[in-house]
Design a protein around this motif. Structure first.
Motif, short mmCIF file in Angstrom:
data_model
loop_
_atom_site.label_atom_id
_atom_site.label_comp_id
_atom_site.label_asym_id
_atom_site.label_seq_id
_atom_site.Cartn_x
_atom_site.Cartn_y
_atom_site.Cartn_z
N PRO A 52 8.16 -6.59 -14.36
CA PRO A 52 7.74 -6.47 -12.97
C PRO A 52 7.65 -7.78 -12.20
CG PRO A 52 5.82 -6.48 -14.38
CD PRO A 52 7.02 -6.56 -15.30
N TRP A 53 7.82 -8.91 -12.87
CA TRP A 53 7.39 -10.19 -12.31
C TRP A 53 8.22 -10.64 -11.11
CZ3 TRP A 53 8.68 -9.78 -17.64
CH2 TRP A 53 7.58 -9.47 -18.45
N LEU A 54 9.48 -10.25 -11.02
CA LEU A 54 10.34 -10.70 -9.92
C LEU A 54 10.63 -9.59 -8.93
CD1 LEU A 54 12.84 -12.99 -11.87
CD2 LEU A 54 10.57 -13.51 -10.96
N SER A 55 9.77 -8.58 -8.91
CA SER A 55 9.93 -7.48 -7.96
C SER A 55 9.79 -7.98 -6.52
CB SER A 55 8.87 -6.41 -8.22
OG SER A 55 8.85 -5.45 -7.20
N LYS A 56 10.46 -7.29 -5.60
CA LYS A 56 10.34 -7.61 -4.18
C LYS A 56 9.05 -7.08 -3.57
CE LYS A 56 15.22 -8.03 -2.88
NZ LYS A 56 16.29 -7.53 -1.98
N ARG A 57 8.36 -6.22 -4.30
CA ARG A 57 7.15 -5.62 -3.75
C ARG A 57 6.07 -6.69 -3.57
NH1 ARG A 57 6.22 0.02 -6.97
NH2 ARG A 57 4.45 0.08 -5.56
N ARG A 58 5.32 -6.59 -2.47
CA ARG A 58 4.31 -7.59 -2.15
C ARG A 58 2.89 -7.01 -2.14
NH1 ARG A 58 7.42 -10.19 -3.98
NH2 ARG A 58 8.75 -11.83 -3.09
N ASN A 59 2.73 -5.82 -2.69
CA ASN A 59 1.41 -5.22 -2.81
C ASN A 59 0.67 -5.93 -3.95
OD1 ASN A 59 -0.74 -3.51 -3.77
ND2 ASN A 59 0.17 -1.81 -2.64
N ASP A 311 1.53 4.78 0.25
CA ASP A 311 1.67 3.32 0.20
C ASP A 311 2.43 2.86 -1.05
OD1 ASP A 311 -0.20 3.79 -1.76
OD2 ASP A 311 -1.74 2.45 -0.94
N PHE A 312 3.06 3.81 -1.73
CA PHE A 312 3.90 3.51 -2.90
C PHE A 312 3.12 2.85 -4.03
CE2 PHE A 312 6.58 3.52 0.86
CZ PHE A 312 7.59 4.42 0.49
N ALA A 313 1.82 3.06 -4.08
CA ALA A 313 0.98 2.42 -5.09
C ALA A 313 0.34 3.45 -6.00
CB ALA A 313 -0.11 1.58 -4.41
N PRO A 314 0.21 3.15 -7.29
CA PRO A 314 -0.53 4.04 -8.19
C PRO A 314 -2.02 4.05 -7.86
CG PRO A 314 0.83 2.46 -9.41
CD PRO A 314 0.76 1.99 -7.99
N PHE A 315 -2.69 5.09 -8.32
CA PHE A 315 -4.14 5.16 -8.17
C PHE A 315 -4.76 5.69 -9.45
CE2 PHE A 315 -2.46 9.21 -6.63
CZ PHE A 315 -3.21 10.14 -7.34
N PHE A 316 -6.00 5.34 -9.68
CA PHE A 316 -6.74 5.91 -10.80
C PHE A 316 -8.22 5.66 -10.56
CE2 PHE A 316 -5.79 1.57 -11.94
CZ PHE A 316 -6.86 1.10 -12.67
N GLY A 317 -9.04 6.49 -11.19
CA GLY A 317 -10.48 6.36 -11.03
C GLY A 317 -11.19 7.66 -11.31
N ARG A 318 -12.44 7.70 -10.88
CA ARG A 318 -13.34 8.82 -11.15
C ARG A 318 -13.67 9.50 -9.84
NH1 ARG A 318 -19.25 7.67 -13.85
NH2 ARG A 318 -19.56 9.67 -14.91
N LEU A 319 -13.57 10.84 -9.81
CA LEU A 319 -13.89 11.57 -8.59
C LEU A 319 -15.39 11.48 -8.30
CD1 LEU A 319 -11.81 14.89 -8.79
CD2 LEU A 319 -11.66 13.13 -7.03
N PRO A 320 -15.79 10.90 -7.19
CA PRO A 320 -17.23 10.75 -6.91
C PRO A 320 -17.97 12.09 -6.88
CG PRO A 320 -15.92 9.39 -5.43
CD PRO A 320 -14.96 10.27 -6.16
N SER A 321 -17.34 13.11 -6.33
CA SER A 321 -18.02 14.40 -6.21
C SER A 321 -17.90 15.25 -7.48
CB SER A 321 -17.46 15.19 -5.02
OG SER A 321 -16.05 15.27 -5.11
N ASN A 322 -17.03 14.87 -8.40
CA ASN A 322 -16.89 15.51 -9.71
C ASN A 322 -16.76 14.42 -10.77
OD1 ASN A 322 -15.74 17.66 -7.74
ND2 ASN A 322 -16.08 18.80 -9.63
N GLY A 332 5.24 6.44 -9.09
CA GLY A 332 6.53 6.11 -8.51
C GLY A 332 7.50 5.62 -9.56
N SER A 333 8.33 4.64 -9.20
CA SER A 333 9.36 4.16 -10.11
C SER A 333 8.86 3.10 -11.09
CB SER A 333 10.53 3.58 -9.31
OG SER A 333 10.10 2.52 -8.48
#
Length: 370
Positions: A52-59, A311-322, A332-333
């Motif tokens: 991933p180090w030379l990706s054009k993505r700037r996120n 926003d083409f970004a992964p997400f993860f975490g804990r549902l606050p209400s559950n 994504g890719s």
């Protein structure tokens, strides 16, 4: 009394989470079940690249997660005792169409190398030098070689990882399951209650969480790649991967198989049919660099469905209400790079009962789940 944990989805996040929920020292107190029906799974359709180090993505969050994911692989491969049929650290060659852009990328790579041990080493290669590294190419481009880059076979990865997990404590049930309104899981055996649930159903997550009245801001994308039979006399073992700018990746996965792909079809939805159009496109992209490739060499076309966020970004975490439900998705890719580290972090949080501060890697779930 053992704590019951369910993992819904056996792709790269779910399989990694299930493995570590069965492998970590403290996991003896857990009873872990993975549910997966195998339909359209992006991971099993994929052969991909860990570089991933030379990706054009700037996120910045995406890069921090991808960088951590690439560095995590050697630990995962060692923990699960996975062999070279799954993962090979052979290096990657990244190209740019313009010489000035390639030089700028090389300078960027040298800066990143100073604080990114996983890259190992970086070299600027002329077209002739790339041809020496990839002798099957008839028209090699100039590029940058990153020694720490790797390639992975998604199907082998999932199958071997779950096989190792089942030797520990994991139970795998090949079925699609659904939530009821109370948060229990409806299975072929009726309603079942679990103490903690990881949802990692990729592009299908919207349907998975709908009974709980959540709207998941995620969309499917169809991806196809082709496997070509090649002459082993032209291919050495452990060749690097070619990542051409604006074209399809070329992955010599063995001395007899070349992988080209993948497509990014936003209008493909959940369609899993291979198409002649995709085959033609991928073959033409590869023929730019090896004009000896022919359509008759295509052994198969693999098709999977990726999940993308706005926003083409992964997400993860804990549902606050559950709070007993954890999520991971939107890969994504970059799923082969970011998926395992997400699965590991979710599993570690459950085993240690300590919920991590993951702001450096992902935006809050409220950006993706409402």
């Amino acid at each position: 009394m053992q704590k019951r944990v369910a993992v819904i989805g056996g792709g790269i996040i779910g399989a990694t989470a299930a493995f570590y929920l069965s492998y970590l020292d403290q996991s003896q107190s857990l009873s872990v079940t993975l549910f997966d029906d195998d339909l359209g799974q992006a991971t099993k359709a994929a052969s991909g690249i860990i570089s991933p180090w030379l990706s054009k993505r700037r996120n910045k969050r995406w890069y921090a997660l991808a960088k951590q994911g690439a560095a995590f692989y050697p630990k995962l491969i060692a923990d699960a005792k996975l062999g070279p049929n799954v993962y090979q650290q052979t290096g990657t060659i990244v190209t740019r169409k313009q010489p000035d852009d390639l030089e700028s990328l090389y300078q960027e790579a040298m800066i990143k190398l100073q604080h990114t041990p996983a890259m190992q080493d970086v070299e600027l290669l002329s077209a002739r030098e790339v041809g020496r590294r990839l002798p099957f190419l008839t028209n090699p481009p100039a590029g940058i070689f990153v020694k720490g880059g790797a390639k992975i076979d998604g199907r082998c990865f999932i199958e071997e990882l779950l096989k190792q997990a089942q030797k520990q404590r994991l139970i795998v049930r090949r079925q699609r399951v659904f939530f009821d309104k109370s948060g229990q899981i409806r299975t072929s055996m009726g309603l079942e209650k679990f103490d903690t649930i990881i949802v990692a159903t990729g592009a299908w997550m919207k349907g998975t969480l709908k009974p709980l009245n959540y709207l998941v801001k995620i969309r499917p994308q169809k991806g196809q790649l082709i496997d070509l039979a090649v002459n082993p006399l032209r291919y050495r073992s452990r060749l690097p991967v070619l990542m051409p700018e604006g074209s399809s990746d070329i992955i010599p996965f063995s001395q007899r198989k070349l992988v080209v792909g993948a497509t990014h079809e936003n209008d493909g939805g959940f369609d899993l049919k291979a198409t002649a159009k995709a085959q033609t496109l991928l073959l033409k992209n590869a023929q730019v660099f090896d004009n000896r490739l022919k359509a008759g060499q295509i052994m198969q076309t693999r098709v999977g469905t990726r999940a993308y966020t706005d926003d083409f970004a992964p997400f993860f975490g804990r549902l606050p209400s559950n709070p007993n439900i954890l999520l991971g998705g939107g890969l994504g890719s970059s799923g082969l790079t970011t998926g395992p580290i997400i699965g590991y972090l979710l599993a570690k949080a459950i085993v240690d009962e300590q919920w991590g501060h993951w702001e450096a890697f992902t935006r809050p779930l409220s950006n993706y789940i409402i």
